[in-house]
Design a protein around this motif. Structure first.
Motif, PDB file in Angstrom:
ATOM      1  N   PHE A  90       0.829  -1.204   0.000  1.00 50.56           N
ATOM      2  CA  PHE A  90       0.000   0.000   0.000  1.00 50.56           C
ATOM      3  C   PHE A  90       0.869   1.263   0.000  1.00 50.56           C
ATOM      4  CE2 PHE A  90      -2.428   3.318   2.167  1.00 50.56           C
ATOM      5  CZ  PHE A  90      -3.628   3.289   1.473  1.00 50.56           C
ATOM      6  N   VAL A  91       1.855   1.343   0.900  1.00 50.87           N
ATOM      7  CA  VAL A  91       2.673   2.557   1.000  1.00 50.87           C
ATOM      8  C   VAL A  91       3.623   2.698  -0.193  1.00 50.87           C
ATOM      9  CG1 VAL A  91       2.544   2.546   3.512  1.00 50.87           C
ATOM     10  CG2 VAL A  91       4.485   1.455   2.400  1.00 50.87           C
ATOM     11  N   GLY A 123      -3.403  -3.768  -1.857  1.00 52.37           N
ATOM     12  CA  GLY A 123      -2.804  -3.560  -0.545  1.00 52.37           C
ATOM     13  C   GLY A 123      -3.834  -3.152   0.493  1.00 52.37           C
ATOM     14  N   PHE A 124      -4.756  -2.296   0.090  1.00 52.26           N
ATOM     15  CA  PHE A 124      -5.809  -1.847   1.001  1.00 52.26           C
ATOM     16  C   PHE A 124      -6.702  -3.009   1.436  1.00 52.26           C
ATOM     17  CE2 PHE A 124     -10.372  -0.750   1.024  1.00 52.26           C
ATOM     18  CZ  PHE A 124     -10.428  -0.063   2.227  1.00 52.26           C
ATOM     19  N   PHE A 125      -7.215  -3.766   0.467  1.00 52.01           N
ATOM     20  CA  PHE A 125      -8.141  -4.853   0.800  1.00 52.01           C
ATOM     21  C   PHE A 125      -7.433  -5.991   1.538  1.00 52.01           C
ATOM     22  CE2 PHE A 125     -10.953  -3.060  -2.535  1.00 52.01           C
ATOM     23  CZ  PHE A 125     -12.109  -2.975  -1.787  1.00 52.01           C
ATOM     24  N   SER A 126      -6.227  -6.347   1.113  1.00 53.01           N
ATOM     25  CA  SER A 126      -5.524  -7.449   1.773  1.00 53.01           C
ATOM     26  C   SER A 126      -5.176  -7.094   3.212  1.00 53.01           C
ATOM     27  CB  SER A 126      -4.264  -7.825   0.987  1.00 53.01           C
ATOM     28  OG  SER A 126      -3.408  -6.709   0.824  1.00 53.01           O
ATOM     29  N   SER A 127      -4.797  -5.841   3.462  1.00 52.13           N
ATOM     30  CA  SER A 127      -4.523  -5.413   4.828  1.00 52.13           C
ATOM     31  C   SER A 127      -5.768  -5.563   5.692  1.00 52.13           C
ATOM     32  CB  SER A 127      -4.045  -3.959   4.829  1.00 52.13           C
ATOM     33  OG  SER A 127      -3.848  -3.495   6.150  1.00 52.13           O
ATOM     34  N   ALA A 295      -6.834   8.345   7.132  1.00 56.06           N
ATOM     35  CA  ALA A 295      -7.058   6.919   6.866  1.00 56.06           C
ATOM     36  C   ALA A 295      -5.771   6.218   6.463  1.00 56.06           C
ATOM     37  CB  ALA A 295      -8.111   6.763   5.774  1.00 56.06           C
ATOM     38  N   TYR A 296      -4.966   6.870   5.627  1.00 49.38           N
ATOM     39  CA  TYR A 296      -3.760   6.228   5.128  1.00 49.38           C
ATOM     40  C   TYR A 296      -2.715   6.016   6.225  1.00 49.38           C
ATOM     41  CZ  TYR A 296      -5.300   6.763   0.279  1.00 49.38           C
ATOM     42  OH  TYR A 296      -5.984   6.668  -0.912  1.00 49.38           O
ATOM     43  N   THR A 297      -2.747   6.839   7.268  1.00 45.85           N
ATOM     44  CA  THR A 297      -1.773   6.670   8.345  1.00 45.85           C
ATOM     45  C   THR A 297      -2.054   5.429   9.188  1.00 45.85           C
ATOM     46  OG1 THR A 297      -3.092   8.148   9.760  1.00 45.85           O
ATOM     47  CG2 THR A 297      -1.279   9.136   8.518  1.00 45.85           C
ATOM     48  N   HIS A 298      -3.211   4.800   8.982  1.00 47.56           N
ATOM     49  CA  HIS A 298      -3.533   3.591   9.750  1.00 47.56           C
ATOM     50  C   HIS A 298      -2.528   2.479   9.497  1.00 47.56           C
ATOM     51  CE1 HIS A 298      -5.814  -0.154  10.726  1.00 47.56           C
ATOM     52  NE2 HIS A 298      -6.140   0.568  11.776  1.00 47.56           N
ATOM     53  N   CYS A 299      -1.978   2.433   8.275  1.00 45.00           N
ATOM     54  CA  CYS A 299      -1.003   1.385   7.968  1.00 45.00           C
ATOM     55  C   CYS A 299       0.276   1.556   8.783  1.00 45.00           C
ATOM     56  CB  CYS A 299      -0.687   1.373   6.470  1.00 45.00           C
ATOM     57  SG  CYS A 299       0.150   2.853   5.869  1.00 45.00           S
ATOM     58  N   CYS A 300       0.531   2.772   9.286  1.00 47.32           N
ATOM     59  CA  CYS A 300       1.694   2.987  10.150  1.00 47.32           C
ATOM     60  C   CYS A 300       1.433   2.478  11.566  1.00 47.32           C
ATOM     61  CB  CYS A 300       2.040   4.475  10.207  1.00 47.32           C
ATOM     62  SG  CYS A 300       2.408   5.239   8.620  1.00 47.32           S
TER      63      CYS A 300
END
Length: 357
Positions: A90-91, A123-127, A295-300
């Motif tokens: 994703f990133v 990346g979004f859906f798999s996460s 929302a995107y910072t959630h992956c961090c």
């Protein structure tokens, strides 16, 4: 990325330079998005770059630690490994979008347009799906320990991982198919151009239902049954486990819900369900821009919530960091006794070990 009536992962940018007319203004005076466009060109690339750096470091460390101890992995470790890989995928796309916003045109060609967009969506859906898988696994382990113990093998984890990745890829196929480079007045653009409205609706509801509502419901249902069981255990770790559960659900809800609401309102606006006005249009686009970065910072946060909150994982991470960066002295505020197993029943130890890695 932002899109008009689309979703977080179709990479269809707002045309910030476009003009539209305010029905309430005399003589149909044009409304300009120039200020919002300039704000987005500075704000989004800055946040994207920060998310990329933090997400790459955090998830990269998770991958390195789990690879180093791959001979000691279990189903939870393998799911956590795949979650980190999904977040890295994703990133990986964010620098491309940062460049796109800064130069105001797509310069990487049609193949990279499709590949980056597909990677972003996958990346979004798999996460999200791996978070759901880990939730269901914990539910089964705690409430049906003996029934699932023999099935939680590395082979079962690999099979589950393949299924999740295939499902994510299938859900993302429309993005791969319909995303392409188009010629605009300002240059080449990379956007989602569906054949008909049905695919636009599919993208909107797939992100809102598969990417938010169903995962959130699964987490709430499973963890609402897990917490009472955990509180009955004699393990001294139960309070930390409950805090971790709350962090998982609250973080997922707070980080993704505002963005999904913004996208849904934009969709309603495009369908004529909301009043058309300059202020409405600008407020919706501004809210989508701001909530997208949140929302995107959630992956961090995933490495912190799932990995670094666990004692065993944190100990391994510190050991690896000491080897990689010997000049910096990494210390842990937990004593060695923190890592010892509590003298509790075997079931209590098995249960907590699935949370405190």
């Amino acid at each position: 990325m932002d899109n008009d009536g689309g979703n977080a992962n179709t990479t269809q940018f707002y045309d910030y330079s476009s003009y539209y007319y305010e029905d309430l203004l005399p003589n149909f005076a044009p409304c300009s998005n120039k200020d919002l466009r300039n704000f987005g060109m500075v704000f989004l690339p800055t946040i994207y770059s920060l998310v990329f750096v933090l997400g790459f470091i955090g998830n990269g460390l998770v991958v390195c630690v789990l690879l180093k101890h791959r001979n000691q992995t279990n189903l939870t470790d393998i799911c956590l490994f795949n979650l980190a890989v999904a977040d890295l995928l994703f990133v990986f796309t964010l620098p491309f979008y940062s460049h796109y916003l800064v130069v105001d045109q797509w310069t990487f060609g049609d193949f990279m347009c499709r590949f980056v967009s597909g990677s972003h969506t996958t990346g979004f859906f798999s996460s999200t799906f791996f978070m759901v898988a880990m939730t269901l696994d914990r539910y089964m382990v705690i409430l049906h320990t003996r029934a699932v113990a023999r099935y939680r093998t590395p082979m079962a984890a690999i099979t589950l991982s393949v299924i999740v990745w295939m499902l994510s890829l299938c859900v993302s196929l429309p993005t791969l198919i319909f995303t392409k480079v188009t010629n605009e007045s300002s240059g080449q653009a990379c956007g989602y151009v569906p054949e008909n409205k049905a695919w636009l609706l599919y993208n909107m509801f797939s992100v809102n239902i598969l990417g938010l509502l169903i995962p959130l419901l699964v987490m709430i249902c499973c963890y609402s049954m897990i917490i009472p069981v955990m509180m009955k255990l004699r393990s001294g770790k139960k309070h930390r486990v409950v805090k971790m559960i709350i962090c998982i659900v609250v973080a997922f809800f707070l980080f993704w819900t505002p963005y999904n609401i913004s996208l849904f309102l934009i969709f309603l606006k495009s369908e004529g369900k909301l009043q058309s006005s300059c202020s409405m249009e600008q407020n919706l686009k501004l809210s989508a821009t701001v909530t997208e970065t949140i929302a995107y910072t959630h992956c961090c946060l995933n490495p912190i919530i799932y990995g670094f909150m666990g004692h065993k994982f944190r100990k391994r991470a510190l050991q690896l960091l000491r080897k990689l960066v010997p000049l910096i002295h990494f210390t842990s505020y937990f004593s060695d006794s923190t890592y010892r197993e509590s003298s509790v029943t075997s079931r209590s130890s098995d249960v907590t070990s699935n949370f405190i890695m």
